[in-house]
Write a protein that holds these residues in place. Structure first.
Motif, PDB file in Angstrom:
ATOM      1  N   UNK A 298       0.836  -1.201   0.000  1.00 13.10           N
ATOM      2  CA  UNK A 298       0.000   0.000   0.000  1.00 13.10           C
ATOM      3  C   UNK A 298       0.879   1.262   0.000  1.00 13.10           C
ATOM      4  N   UNK A 299       1.930   1.229   0.801  1.00 14.75           N
ATOM      5  CA  UNK A 299       2.854   2.370   0.882  1.00 14.75           C
ATOM      6  C   UNK A 299       3.515   2.609  -0.480  1.00 14.75           C
ATOM      7  N   UNK A 300       3.811   1.532  -1.196  1.00 12.48           N
ATOM      8  CA  UNK A 300       4.410   1.655  -2.529  1.00 12.48           C
ATOM      9  C   UNK A 300       3.462   2.361  -3.497  1.00 12.48           C
ATOM     10  N   UNK A 301       2.160   2.155  -3.298  1.00 11.37           N
ATOM     11  CA  UNK A 301       1.186   2.845  -4.137  1.00 11.37           C
ATOM     12  C   UNK A 301       1.342   4.356  -4.000  1.00 11.37           C
ATOM     13  N   UNK A 302       1.567   4.807  -2.757  1.00  5.80           N
ATOM     14  CA  UNK A 302       1.765   6.237  -2.517  1.00  5.80           C
ATOM     15  C   UNK A 302       3.028   6.744  -3.223  1.00  5.80           C
ATOM     16  N   UNK A 303       4.056   5.887  -3.258  1.00  8.50           N
ATOM     17  CA  UNK A 303       5.330   6.285  -3.858  1.00  8.50           C
ATOM     18  C   UNK A 303       5.249   6.407  -5.375  1.00  8.50           C
ATOM     19  N   UNK A 304       4.240   5.785  -5.987  1.00  5.69           N
ATOM     20  CA  UNK A 304       4.170   5.762  -7.454  1.00  5.69           C
ATOM     21  C   UNK A 304       3.429   6.955  -8.048  1.00  5.69           C
ATOM     22  N   UNK A 305       2.724   7.705  -7.225  1.00  6.13           N
ATOM     23  CA  UNK A 305       1.939   8.800  -7.784  1.00  6.13           C
ATOM     24  C   UNK A 305       2.884   9.912  -8.235  1.00  6.13           C
ATOM     25  N   UNK A 306       2.703  10.379  -9.491  1.00  5.92           N
ATOM     26  CA  UNK A 306       3.686  11.276 -10.098  1.00  5.92           C
ATOM     27  C   UNK A 306       3.040  12.448 -10.818  1.00  5.92           C
ATOM     28  N   UNK A 307       3.766  13.532 -10.850  1.00  5.94           N
ATOM     29  CA  UNK A 307       3.367  14.714 -11.617  1.00  5.94           C
ATOM     30  C   UNK A 307       3.446  14.402 -13.104  1.00  5.94           C
TER      31      UNK A 307
ATOM     32  N   UNK B  29      -6.901   1.197  -2.639  1.00  6.53           N
ATOM     33  CA  UNK B  29      -5.938   0.419  -1.865  1.00  6.53           C
ATOM     34  C   UNK B  29      -6.086   0.669  -0.369  1.00  6.53           C
ATOM     35  N   UNK B  30      -6.589   1.850  -0.002  1.00  5.79           N
ATOM     36  CA  UNK B  30      -6.871   2.113   1.418  1.00  5.79           C
ATOM     37  C   UNK B  30      -7.970   1.158   1.908  1.00  5.79           C
ATOM     38  N   UNK B  31      -8.965   0.969   1.106  1.00  9.03           N
ATOM     39  CA  UNK B  31     -10.024   0.020   1.459  1.00  9.03           C
ATOM     40  C   UNK B  31      -9.461  -1.393   1.566  1.00  9.03           C
ATOM     41  N   UNK B  32      -8.576  -1.750   0.648  1.00 13.82           N
ATOM     42  CA  UNK B  32      -8.024  -3.113   0.633  1.00 13.82           C
ATOM     43  C   UNK B  32      -7.147  -3.379   1.848  1.00 13.82           C
ATOM     44  N   UNK B  33      -6.327  -2.382   2.228  1.00 18.27           N
ATOM     45  CA  UNK B  33      -5.412  -2.630   3.348  1.00 18.27           C
ATOM     46  C   UNK B  33      -6.195  -2.778   4.651  1.00 18.27           C
ATOM     47  N   UNK B  34      -7.295  -2.030   4.770  1.00 18.34           N
ATOM     48  CA  UNK B  34      -8.128  -2.165   5.969  1.00 18.34           C
ATOM     49  C   UNK B  34      -8.808  -3.535   5.997  1.00 18.34           C
TER      50      UNK B  34
ATOM     51  N   UNK C 216      -2.777  -6.399  -2.091  1.00 23.81           N
ATOM     52  CA  UNK C 216      -2.609  -5.161  -2.858  1.00 23.81           C
ATOM     53  C   UNK C 216      -1.513  -5.345  -3.908  1.00 23.81           C
ATOM     54  N   UNK C 217      -1.862  -4.982  -5.132  1.00 25.50           N
ATOM     55  CA  UNK C 217      -0.862  -4.921  -6.203  1.00 25.50           C
ATOM     56  C   UNK C 217      -0.544  -3.449  -6.419  1.00 25.50           C
TER      57      UNK C 217
END
Length: 502
Positions: free
Chosen positions: A407-416, A486-491, A496-497
């Motif tokens: 889930x944390x990796x999902x946050x790292x992938x968001x890009x401008x 992914x927030x829903x999935x982690x809860x 999570x992919x």
């Protein structure tokens, strides 16, 4: 037959002997007599010397090792090079300012080796001195060469030859007029600025320039960008030697290519020419530096001395020729610098930063709060590595920390992607209404630093992203939806992919 050969040999021998005698006793004396009659030694005045090719020298050659100083007076003012206590030549009043070694060498040779092209007149009349531009009642250019024993040699420089092949010159106290070569034009007749190396700053090691900290660029009176080093314990990559992060306008990660390309320019910043040595109010006004268009400030912790040095560089608007005027407080000069050197001054913010907006090591995070109209949760992190513990306000402690890491990796992938395709006014109106916000995540580090990321959709595929309230770029709306899902999935403890589509 043999007898005839012997007779011929005998006759030949006699002829050779006669010719040799004629050469030795008749021709040679005549030649020597002619040379003696045609070679007339040059007459010299007191202090003069004869150099190569029977050319006059105003005074015997003085080598650099024999010089104490060279004082120059010309239409641009006065300057003086002198030998200091350490046996190095300095510019008087500007000690430590680097000068061009080739031009200084030319000055030394030109002043110390006065081999004239010719001696025009031995005792010039007053009118001749006027004709040759050597009337000392006028303010003539001159130089004074002083030797180590205190002997002074003063030479006046008069008019340039009509052919442009040299200058009429005169030694003080002697009305003889000589022609010296054109090297005087680039030395004795030029301003001190032409002798100076336009070094703007030094002291940043080329092997450790990336330690530069507190790097700020102001455009006019407004701060454009500010970059600082990340504390070791907060680095995204724990093994990195050093990392940087923007302090303004938002905590973006600076580009690993363009940012360090800029820093490398400051290892030794040298201009193209020196406009003014000894900065005064007039020069500042002429160059537009009373209100600099750009100001650069940074600190550099020297890894060699252990001390931290401050640098301040003020830059004018770009001139019509494409160059900038740059004020160096370190060397008290204004230099001209090419636009190629300062190309980064025209960069937009997007060129300075990495596209991923969130680059934070999970081991440095204390809390992370996710808020959206669909789901809200807060995660509390402690420990690190294999000992990482994550507690959810909604789901309690996660037994499967691996899934949270995805889930944390999902946050790292968001890009401008690029600048938002709406106006600044439209962006301001969009973010003014919190009902337009589709997602917020707030991250607080264990050092107590908090960063807030918000996302405001403005089309079917795009959303403005703000970081601590600053927003001008957009991200893909799908990536925002991915975080919410992914927030829903982690809860729910669902796999999570982090690189999945939704």
């Amino acid at each position: 037959m043999i007898g005839k050969q012997k007779k011929l040999i005998l006759i030949f021998t006699i002829v050779v002997a006669v010719m040799l005698g004629l050469y030795l006793f008749v021709v040679t004396p005549l030649v020597n007599k002619v040379e003696e009659e045609t070679t007339v030694p040059l007459e010299t005045q007191a202090g003069e010397e004869i150099g190569i090719s029977d050319r006059y020298m105003m005074f015997p050659q003085i080598e650099k090792s024999e010089m104490q100083s060279i004082f120059v007076h010309n239409e641009y003012g006065d300057y003086k090079f002198y030998r200091d206590a350490n046996d190095n030549f300095q510019i008087e009043g500007f000690e430590g300012v680097p000068y061009d070694p080739e031009k200084f060498s030319s000055l030394v040779v030109g002043c110390g080796y006065t081999l004239s092209k010719l001696k025009v007149v031995e005792d010039a009349t007053e009118q001749q001195l006027i004709d040759y531009g050597l009337d000392t009642s006028n303010d003539l250019p001159y130089y004074i060469l002083t030797t180590l024993d205190g002997t002074e040699h003063k030479v006046y420089v008069g008019a340039e030859l009509l052919t442009g092949g040299g200058y009429y010159c005169m030694y003080e106290g002697r009305n003889a007029v000589y022609v010296l070569d054109t090297t005087l034009k680039d030395t004795v007749l030029s301003p001190i600025e032409s002798m100076v190396q336009p070094v703007i700053m030094t002291g940043v090691d080329s092997n450790t320039y990336f330690y530069i900290d507190n790097f700020n660029i102001m455009k006019g009176e407004e701060l454009f960008i500010s970059v600082g080093t990340v504390p070791k314990e907060e680095q995204f990559n724990e093994d990195a030697l050093i990392e940087h992060r923007l302090n303004y306008p938002a905590p973006y990660t600076p580009s690993s290519t363009t940012y360090y390309e800029v820093l490398s320019k400051f290892t030794t910043l040298i201009g193209d020419s020196c406009y003014k040595l000894g900065v005064d109010e007039e020069a500042i006004e002429e160059t537009g530096l009373e209100n600099p268009a750009y100001t650069i400030y940074f600190t550099y912790p020297s890894q060699e001395t252990g001390e931290t040095y401050e640098y301040l560089i003020m830059i004018s608007e770009k001139q019509e020729d494409g160059n900038y005027y740059v004020l160096s407080s370190l060397f008290d000069l204004i230099a001209t610098v090419s636009s190629e050197t300062f190309n980064f001054l025209e960069w937009d913010l997007i060129k300075w930063i990495e596209r991923p907006i969130f680059q934070m090591n999970i081991n440095t995070v204390e809390t992370m709060k996710i808020e959206s109209p669909e789901i809200t949760d807060t995660y509390h992190l402690s420990g690190e590595g294999e000992e990482l513990v994550v507690v959810s306000d909604t789901a309690g402690q996660f037994e499967d920390v691996y899934n949270f890491r995805q889930f944390y990796k999902t946050l790292l992938t968001i890009s401008i992607e690029d600048y938002a395709t709406i106006t600044e006014e439209e962006i301001d109106a969009l973010i003014a209404d919190e009902n337009n916000c589709a997602l917020t995540y707030t991250v607080t580090t264990r050092k107590g630093n908090t960063t807030v990321y918000k996302f405001y959709p403005y089309s079917t595929r795009r959303a403005v992203v703000t970081i601590n309230g600053d927003g001008e770029f957009y991200v893909l709306r799908d990536s925002v939806d991915k975080i919410i899902n992914d927030t829903k999935r982690v809860i729910a403890n669902e796999p999570i992919d982090s690189y999945g589509a939704d």
